[in-house]
Design a protein around this motif. Sequence first.
Motif, PDB file in Angstrom:
ATOM      1  N   MET A 195       7.028  60.536 -56.926  1.00 39.46           N
ATOM      2  CA  MET A 195       8.481  60.391 -56.906  1.00 39.46           C
ATOM      3  C   MET A 195       8.958  60.066 -55.501  1.00 39.46           C
ATOM      4  O   MET A 195       8.402  60.543 -54.516  1.00 39.46           O
ATOM      5  N   GLU A 196      10.041  59.271 -55.426  1.00 38.50           N
ATOM      6  CA  GLU A 196      10.625  58.937 -54.144  1.00 38.50           C
ATOM      7  C   GLU A 196      11.340  60.155 -53.572  1.00 38.50           C
ATOM      8  O   GLU A 196      11.690  61.090 -54.279  1.00 38.50           O
ATOM      9  N   GLN A 197      11.581  60.137 -52.288  1.00 37.55           N
ATOM     10  CA  GLN A 197      12.268  61.222 -51.627  1.00 37.55           C
ATOM     11  C   GLN A 197      13.497  60.679 -50.919  1.00 37.55           C
ATOM     12  O   GLN A 197      13.462  59.596 -50.346  1.00 37.55           O
ATOM     13  N   GLY A 198      14.568  61.456 -50.930  1.00 42.64           N
ATOM     14  CA  GLY A 198      15.745  61.067 -50.190  1.00 42.64           C
ATOM     15  C   GLY A 198      16.994  61.089 -51.044  1.00 42.64           C
ATOM     16  O   GLY A 198      16.944  60.924 -52.270  1.00 42.64           O
ATOM     17  N   ARG A 199      18.128  61.325 -50.378  1.00 45.31           N
ATOM     18  CA  ARG A 199      19.423  61.345 -51.056  1.00 45.31           C
ATOM     19  C   ARG A 199      20.240  60.162 -50.560  1.00 45.31           C
ATOM     20  O   ARG A 199      20.390  59.971 -49.351  1.00 45.31           O
ATOM     21  N   ILE A 200      20.771  59.377 -51.475  1.00 48.33           N
ATOM     22  CA  ILE A 200      21.475  58.139 -51.139  1.00 48.33           C
ATOM     23  C   ILE A 200      22.944  58.244 -51.524  1.00 48.33           C
ATOM     24  O   ILE A 200      23.282  58.771 -52.593  1.00 48.33           O
ATOM     25  N   LEU A 201      23.817  57.723 -50.672  1.00 45.81           N
ATOM     26  CA  LEU A 201      25.241  57.651 -50.969  1.00 45.81           C
ATOM     27  C   LEU A 201      25.595  56.204 -51.264  1.00 45.81           C
ATOM     28  O   LEU A 201      25.419  55.326 -50.415  1.00 45.81           O
ATOM     29  N   VAL A 202      26.066  55.934 -52.475  1.00 44.67           N
ATOM     30  CA  VAL A 202      26.484  54.596 -52.891  1.00 44.67           C
ATOM     31  C   VAL A 202      27.998  54.501 -52.756  1.00 44.67           C
ATOM     32  O   VAL A 202      28.735  55.303 -53.333  1.00 44.67           O
ATOM     33  N   VAL A 203      28.465  53.515 -51.998  1.00 47.85           N
ATOM     34  CA  VAL A 203      29.904  53.356 -51.763  1.00 47.85           C
ATOM     35  C   VAL A 203      30.321  51.965 -52.219  1.00 47.85           C
ATOM     36  O   VAL A 203      29.954  50.956 -51.610  1.00 47.85           O
ATOM     37  N   ASP A 204      31.093  51.895 -53.306  1.00 51.54           N
ATOM     38  CA  ASP A 204      31.548  50.610 -53.849  1.00 51.54           C
ATOM     39  C   ASP A 204      32.775  50.876 -54.705  1.00 51.54           C
ATOM     40  O   ASP A 204      32.816  51.871 -55.441  1.00 51.54           O
ATOM     41  N   ASP A 205      33.782  49.995 -54.619  1.00 53.60           N
ATOM     42  CA  ASP A 205      35.003  50.224 -55.396  1.00 53.60           C
ATOM     43  C   ASP A 205      34.906  49.678 -56.824  1.00 53.60           C
ATOM     44  O   ASP A 205      35.862  49.795 -57.592  1.00 53.60           O
ATOM     45  N   GLU A 206      33.759  49.107 -57.184  1.00 56.09           N
ATOM     46  CA  GLU A 206      33.546  48.656 -58.555  1.00 56.09           C
ATOM     47  C   GLU A 206      32.702  49.683 -59.304  1.00 56.09           C
ATOM     48  O   GLU A 206      31.530  49.907 -58.978  1.00 56.09           O
ATOM     49  N   ALA A 207      33.307  50.305 -60.315  1.00 58.71           N
ATOM     50  CA  ALA A 207      32.653  51.398 -61.033  1.00 58.71           C
ATOM     51  C   ALA A 207      31.338  50.974 -61.677  1.00 58.71           C
ATOM     52  O   ALA A 207      30.357  51.733 -61.671  1.00 58.71           O
ATOM     53  N   ASP A 208      31.300  49.756 -62.238  1.00 58.65           N
ATOM     54  CA  ASP A 208      30.087  49.328 -62.928  1.00 58.65           C
ATOM     55  C   ASP A 208      28.927  49.172 -61.954  1.00 58.65           C
ATOM     56  O   ASP A 208      27.770  49.489 -62.286  1.00 58.65           O
ATOM     57  N   ILE A 209      29.205  48.691 -60.726  1.00 56.70           N
ATOM     58  CA  ILE A 209      28.142  48.550 -59.728  1.00 56.70           C
ATOM     59  C   ILE A 209      27.648  49.923 -59.298  1.00 56.70           C
ATOM     60  O   ILE A 209      26.434  50.140 -59.167  1.00 56.70           O
ATOM     61  N   ARG A 210      28.578  50.868 -59.094  1.00 61.32           N
ATOM     62  CA  ARG A 210      28.168  52.232 -58.726  1.00 61.32           C
ATOM     63  C   ARG A 210      27.264  52.828 -59.804  1.00 61.32           C
ATOM     64  O   ARG A 210      26.236  53.439 -59.498  1.00 61.32           O
ATOM     65  N   GLU A 211      27.645  52.638 -61.050  1.00 58.80           N
ATOM     66  CA  GLU A 211      26.872  53.216 -62.151  1.00 58.80           C
ATOM     67  C   GLU A 211      25.491  52.584 -62.259  1.00 58.80           C
ATOM     68  O   GLU A 211      24.488  53.288 -62.473  1.00 58.80           O
ATOM     69  N   ILE A 212      25.425  51.266 -62.139  1.00 59.44           N
ATOM     70  CA  ILE A 212      24.127  50.575 -62.220  1.00 59.44           C
ATOM     71  C   ILE A 212      23.202  51.022 -61.093  1.00 59.44           C
ATOM     72  O   ILE A 212      22.016  51.319 -61.317  1.00 59.44           O
ATOM     73  N   LEU A 213      23.746  51.061 -59.871  1.00 58.17           N
ATOM     74  CA  LEU A 213      22.931  51.471 -58.725  1.00 58.17           C
ATOM     75  C   LEU A 213      22.484  52.918 -58.863  1.00 58.17           C
ATOM     76  O   LEU A 213      21.311  53.241 -58.629  1.00 58.17           O
ATOM     77  N   GLN A 214      23.409  53.796 -59.255  1.00 61.56           N
ATOM     78  CA  GLN A 214      23.046  55.209 -59.369  1.00 61.56           C
ATOM     79  C   GLN A 214      21.978  55.412 -60.439  1.00 61.56           C
ATOM     80  O   GLN A 214      21.000  56.137 -60.222  1.00 61.56           O
ATOM     81  N   PHE A 215      22.143  54.767 -61.595  1.00 64.13           N
ATOM     82  CA  PHE A 215      21.175  54.908 -62.682  1.00 64.13           C
ATOM     83  C   PHE A 215      19.780  54.475 -62.249  1.00 64.13           C
ATOM     84  O   PHE A 215      18.786  55.183 -62.458  1.00 64.13           O
ATOM     85  N   ASN A 216      19.675  53.313 -61.631  1.00 59.45           N
ATOM     86  CA  ASN A 216      18.371  52.778 -61.250  1.00 59.45           C
ATOM     87  C   ASN A 216      17.754  53.516 -60.063  1.00 59.45           C
ATOM     88  O   ASN A 216      16.526  53.708 -60.018  1.00 59.45           O
ATOM     89  N   LEU A 217      18.568  53.918 -59.119  1.00 60.21           N
ATOM     90  CA  LEU A 217      18.042  54.673 -57.979  1.00 60.21           C
ATOM     91  C   LEU A 217      17.535  56.045 -58.421  1.00 60.21           C
ATOM     92  O   LEU A 217      16.496  56.517 -57.943  1.00 60.21           O
ATOM     93  N   GLU A 218      18.257  56.683 -59.333  1.00 63.25           N
ATOM     94  CA  GLU A 218      17.807  57.985 -59.843  1.00 63.25           C
ATOM     95  C   GLU A 218      16.527  57.827 -60.654  1.00 63.25           C
ATOM     96  O   GLU A 218      15.636  58.687 -60.595  1.00 63.25           O
ATOM     97  N   ASN A 219      16.419  56.733 -61.408  1.00 61.08           N
ATOM     98  CA  ASN A 219      15.178  56.475 -62.143  1.00 61.08           C
ATOM     99  C   ASN A 219      14.005  56.271 -61.195  1.00 61.08           C
ATOM    100  O   ASN A 219      12.852  56.527 -61.557  1.00 61.08           O
ATOM    101  N   ALA A 220      14.296  55.783 -59.989  1.00 58.53           N
ATOM    102  CA  ALA A 220      13.245  55.584 -58.986  1.00 58.53           C
ATOM    103  C   ALA A 220      12.922  56.872 -58.242  1.00 58.53           C
ATOM    104  O   ALA A 220      12.012  56.889 -57.404  1.00 58.53           O
ATOM    105  N   GLY A 221      13.649  57.946 -58.546  1.00 55.83           N
ATOM    106  CA  GLY A 221      13.321  59.239 -57.963  1.00 55.83           C
ATOM    107  C   GLY A 221      14.235  59.719 -56.862  1.00 55.83           C
ATOM    108  O   GLY A 221      14.016  60.790 -56.299  1.00 55.83           O
ATOM    109  N   TYR A 222      15.268  58.944 -56.531  1.00 59.08           N
ATOM    110  CA  TYR A 222      16.203  59.355 -55.484  1.00 59.08           C
ATOM    111  C   TYR A 222      17.300  60.237 -56.068  1.00 59.08           C
ATOM    112  O   TYR A 222      17.661  60.114 -57.243  1.00 59.08           O
ATOM    113  N   GLU A 223      17.836  61.103 -55.225  1.00 51.76           N
ATOM    114  CA  GLU A 223      19.073  61.798 -55.564  1.00 51.76           C
ATOM    115  C   GLU A 223      20.207  60.898 -55.109  1.00 51.76           C
ATOM    116  O   GLU A 223      20.149  60.328 -54.022  1.00 51.76           O
ATOM    117  N   VAL A 224      21.252  60.778 -55.920  1.00 54.37           N
ATOM    118  CA  VAL A 224      22.307  59.803 -55.620  1.00 54.37           C
ATOM    119  C   VAL A 224      23.692  60.412 -55.819  1.00 54.37           C
ATOM    120  O   VAL A 224      23.957  61.061 -56.828  1.00 54.37           O
TER     121      VAL A 224
END
Length: 240
Positions: free
Chosen positions: A1-30
């Motif tokens: 599993m990947e390590q690290g906590r990432i903060l996603v900053v974007d005013d488009e909700a769909d982009i935030r959701e896509i990034l969060q979903f895929n980053l969490e699947n890769a093992g990051y906390e988001v």
Amino acid sequence: MEQGRILVVDDEADIREILQFNLENAGYEVDSAASAEEALEILSPKYSLILLDVMMDGMSGFKMAEIVRKEKGSQVPIIFLTARSAENDLLTGFSAGGDDYIGKPFSIHEVLARVRAVMKRTAGYQTAAEAGNSPIVAGKLKIDITGKMVYADGSAVVLSKKEFEILSLLASHQGRVYSREEIIGELWKDAPYVLDRTVDVHIARIRNKLGEYKKYITNRSGYGYCFNVTDQDGEEKVDL
């Protein structure tokens, strides 16, 4: 599993959701924020990286990055997300303290690859001086490698993360001339859009902040940059 906590900053909700979903699947906390203002409120040392949109309502990503670096004093890696790709925009992003730049639209595979590369690079960067836990002292200029601080005449000099890395690289190998390509290869290993001019901009900013000690960073015309405390008659011109 990947390590690290990432903060996603974007005013488009769909982009935030896509990034969060895929980053969490890769093992990051988001965590995510819908604006730069919201992100600054929750920013803390727990984050290993920020994915930051440039064009947002209210405060821009570039402005937020400047605040993170200068006012917050944080060196957390920042990857900009933007549809803008002109040379001046790239330079603005790197000057603001960005570590990489991903153009929109992007593939999630590219985002994951860039995230891994930047986190690996920023976590693993170590100069020769750092390996020996020794500060670099040049007259009244002191570079604290382990503490990530620079002092001139006893006063702290505030550098961005990339500025500190460039200064440390040059100062750790005094007398060696580094070409722009070599500096990019050392400090922007997996960033495909870094231009030679980006190095010049960072060097100019470092020299401006060092005041009279800018003389230690010389430009060997046609070759590159060098940190030298013994030869003060060398060229000091920065080709911008």
